[in-house]
Design a protein around this motif. Structure first.
Motif, mmCIF file in Angstrom:
data_model
loop_
_atom_site.group_PDB
_atom_site.id
_atom_site.type_symbol
_atom_site.label_atom_id
_atom_site.label_comp_id
_atom_site.label_asym_id
_atom_site.label_seq_id
_atom_site.Cartn_x
_atom_site.Cartn_y
_atom_site.Cartn_z
ATOM 1 N N MET A 120 32.203 -68.762 -60.178
ATOM 2 C CA MET A 120 31.965 -70.119 -59.718
ATOM 3 C C MET A 120 30.817 -70.782 -60.465
ATOM 4 S SD MET A 120 32.819 -72.682 -57.994
ATOM 5 C CE MET A 120 33.815 -72.501 -56.523
ATOM 6 N N SER A 144 37.822 -80.597 -56.473
ATOM 7 C CA SER A 144 39.194 -80.101 -56.369
ATOM 8 C C SER A 144 39.640 -79.424 -57.659
ATOM 9 C CB SER A 144 40.151 -81.251 -56.019
ATOM 10 O OG SER A 144 40.300 -82.153 -57.100
ATOM 11 N N THR A 147 37.801 -75.957 -57.786
ATOM 12 C CA THR A 147 38.322 -74.964 -56.846
ATOM 13 C C THR A 147 39.718 -74.502 -57.228
ATOM 14 O OG1 THR A 147 38.997 -76.771 -55.364
ATOM 15 C CG2 THR A 147 36.912 -75.698 -54.903
ATOM 16 N N VAL A 151 40.498 -70.673 -57.904
ATOM 17 C CA VAL A 151 41.434 -69.987 -57.014
ATOM 18 C C VAL A 151 42.601 -69.397 -57.798
ATOM 19 C CG1 VAL A 151 43.157 -70.385 -55.205
ATOM 20 C CG2 VAL A 151 40.843 -71.246 -54.920
ATOM 21 N N TYR A 253 42.231 -74.132 -51.933
ATOM 22 C CA TYR A 253 41.830 -75.422 -52.523
ATOM 23 C C TYR A 253 41.172 -76.321 -51.484
ATOM 24 C CZ TYR A 253 42.999 -80.305 -53.788
ATOM 25 O OH TYR A 253 42.983 -81.655 -54.006
ATOM 26 N N THR A 256 37.660 -74.950 -49.318
ATOM 27 C CA THR A 256 36.425 -74.949 -50.112
ATOM 28 C C THR A 256 36.052 -76.354 -50.534
ATOM 29 O OG1 THR A 256 36.994 -72.747 -50.938
ATOM 30 C CG2 THR A 256 35.301 -73.959 -52.141
ATOM 31 N N ASN A 257 37.044 -77.116 -50.927
ATOM 32 C CA ASN A 257 36.808 -78.485 -51.369
ATOM 33 C C ASN A 257 36.128 -79.307 -50.273
ATOM 34 O OD1 ASN A 257 36.960 -80.663 -53.095
ATOM 35 N ND2 ASN A 257 39.064 -81.159 -52.605
ATOM 36 N N ALA A 393 35.908 -68.061 -49.387
ATOM 37 C CA ALA A 393 35.609 -69.497 -49.327
ATOM 38 C C ALA A 393 34.112 -69.736 -49.193
ATOM 39 C CB ALA A 393 36.353 -70.138 -48.152
ATOM 40 N N GLU A 396 32.356 -69.073 -52.575
ATOM 41 C CA GLU A 396 32.629 -70.154 -53.530
ATOM 42 C C GLU A 396 31.811 -71.396 -53.195
ATOM 43 O OE1 GLU A 396 37.310 -68.903 -54.296
ATOM 44 O OE2 GLU A 396 36.811 -70.701 -53.153
ATOM 45 N N ALA A 397 31.789 -71.770 -51.920
ATOM 46 C CA ALA A 397 31.107 -73.001 -51.520
ATOM 47 C C ALA A 397 29.602 -72.916 -51.741
ATOM 48 C CB ALA A 397 31.415 -73.315 -50.056
#
Length: 438
Positions: A120, A144, A147, A151, A253, A256-257, A393, A396-397
């Motif tokens: 990431m 978007s 991610t 992903v 998608y 996380t977005n 998630a 990633e965030a």
């Protein structure tokens, strides 16, 4: 004490013809909150729909009595709300769901999360290279792309091309628009949105078929999720592979977005918290820590994400159909009733959260979260059906938030226009940011 029937449960009467449909459709967040605050922990919102707001009820439904509820019972199917991807693990029930979950869940372990944390940072830097102070950015659109790239690379062993990413994004947008519509239309009715979804689905199916046939599917390290799906037991049908991959794409998608954008909205509204994230992230990244080691250096940024998930959980409500008669607070809820719990309602309940409506990341650095009932915080669900991608998630965030806020300060272009849209996920509308240097 004698048991009471569904009709005895308190709740708003609504219109003589439409009941509470119009009020729910106009503003479901406000409607569900008002129901819980006025009528209590169990509310009848229609002749076949019940809202459970008590944390103990939430836990009883999702954990203790999970087997007594299904994702899609006869009443839901008759209402015309069939799942768009019915063969995926997320849409399955019973033994079929258990077999599918056992097949794919092992791929979502600590190793995948560690890989995501390392990847990431690179994806975030790739995005930020295009940013300049003074620009106004649509963060939803920017994130978007990041991610989706991450992903697909993590799960399928290869990064999608820009055109393939556009296909997936094109599928998500009309599905979200359709799910936000207050009118449930017959499946056969060829509306513009449904035709657009079908066109995009055909394109995505072609892409997914190519991914499934790639040589990477044979390598559990290169494509752990794809390998687990294709080589697990029982062997999936081509239709199951398509639904599973499409669902994983959309879930990875969208969740996380939305989480990253909502957290950024809250940071933009709270400059002191934003500066704390900036200093923590800058210091952590300067150490050149990677993977899970980097996350260990970001406790406050992680607290920001958790608080954002409390206030703006992408999953804002969860519904199940009762498979058998179930009793809550001496009320018998008959089989076939649709029972709903709402993260939006419970995460903001002032009985259990101090200053419930305020953004206070520091609450996650103390004892407060351990003192609230289990059913008061469940952004990724509870019990056996807890999202198996929850850890991924979160990693990633937090990683992306650290990358963004260590480089730039973001200010909302029109703060008053940002609002939540409760579709399949709780989307932040009008979240455009002006990019500034620290």
């Amino acid at each position: 004490m004698a048991e009471k029937e569904l009709g005895d449960i308190p709740g708003p009467a609504g219109d003589r013809v439409l009941g509470n449909l119009q009020e729910f459709s106009t503003d479901p967040l406000r409607f569900l909150t008002a129901c819980a605050r006025e009528y209590g922990d169990i509310v009848r919102i229609s002749p076949r729909n019940v809202l459970l707001a008590g944390p103990e009820h939430v836990e009883r439904m999702l954990v203790d009595r999970n087997a007594d509820f299904v994702k899609q019972g006869p009443e839901t199917r008759r209402a015309g709300r069939r799942q768009s991807l019915p063969l995926s693990t997320m849409s399955s029930d019973g033994e079929d769901w258990k077999a599918k979950r056992r097949r794919i869940q092992p791929a979502f372990g600590r190793e995948l999360s560690a890989t995501a944390a390392a990847a990431m940072r690179g994806q975030g830097e790739r995005m930020l290279e295009q940013w300049r102070p003074g620009q106004v950015r649509d963060l939803q659109q920017d994130v978007s792309v990041v991610t989706l790239r991450l992903v697909t690379a993590l799960m399928f062993g290869e990064e999608y091309t820009d055109s393939e990413i556009a296909e997936v994004a094109g599928m998500v947008v009309p599905i979200m628009e359709l799910s936000a519509s207050p009118v449930v239309l017959p499946e056969w009715l060829p509306t513009r949105r449904k035709l657009q979804i079908r066109r995009n689905l055909r394109g995505v199916e072609r892409t997914l078929a190519r991914v499934a046939a790639s040589g990477r599917a044979a390598d559990p390290k290169a494509a752990p999720v794809l390998h687990a799906l294709l080589h697990g037991t029982p062997a999936p049908t081509p239709a199951e592979v398509n639904d599973e991959l499409a669902t994983l794409l959309m879930a990875g998608y969208e969740t996380t977005n939305d989480a990253v954008v909502w957290a950024s909205v809250l940071l933009a509204r709270n400059p002191e918290a934003a500066e704390r994230v900036y200093h923590e992230s800058e210091k952590a990244l300067a150490k050149n820590a990677t993977g899970m080691a980097l996350l260990g250096e970001l406790p406050y940024t992680d607290a920001v994400l958790r608080e954002s998930l409390r206030l703006y959980s992408p999953v804002w409500m969860t519904s199940r159909d009762a498979r058998v008669d179930v009793t809550f607070s001496d009320y018998v809820i008959p089989a076939g009733t649709t029972v709903t719990v709402s993260q939006w309602v419970n995460h903001r309940d002032p009985r259990y959260w101090k200053q419930a409506g305020e953004f206070r990341p520091e609450r996650w650095l103390g004892k407060e979260p351990t003192e609230v009932p289990r059913g008061s915080y469940f952004p990724f669900g509870l019990g056996p059906r807890t999202c198996f991608g929850a850890s991924l998630a979160g990693v990633e965030a937090v990683s992306l938030l650290a990358s963004v806020w260590s480089r730039f300060r973001l200010r909302l272009e029109t703060p008053e226009s940002v609002r939540p849209r409760p579709a399949l996920a709780l989307q932040p509308l009008n979240a455009r940011f002006k990019v500034e240097a620290w």
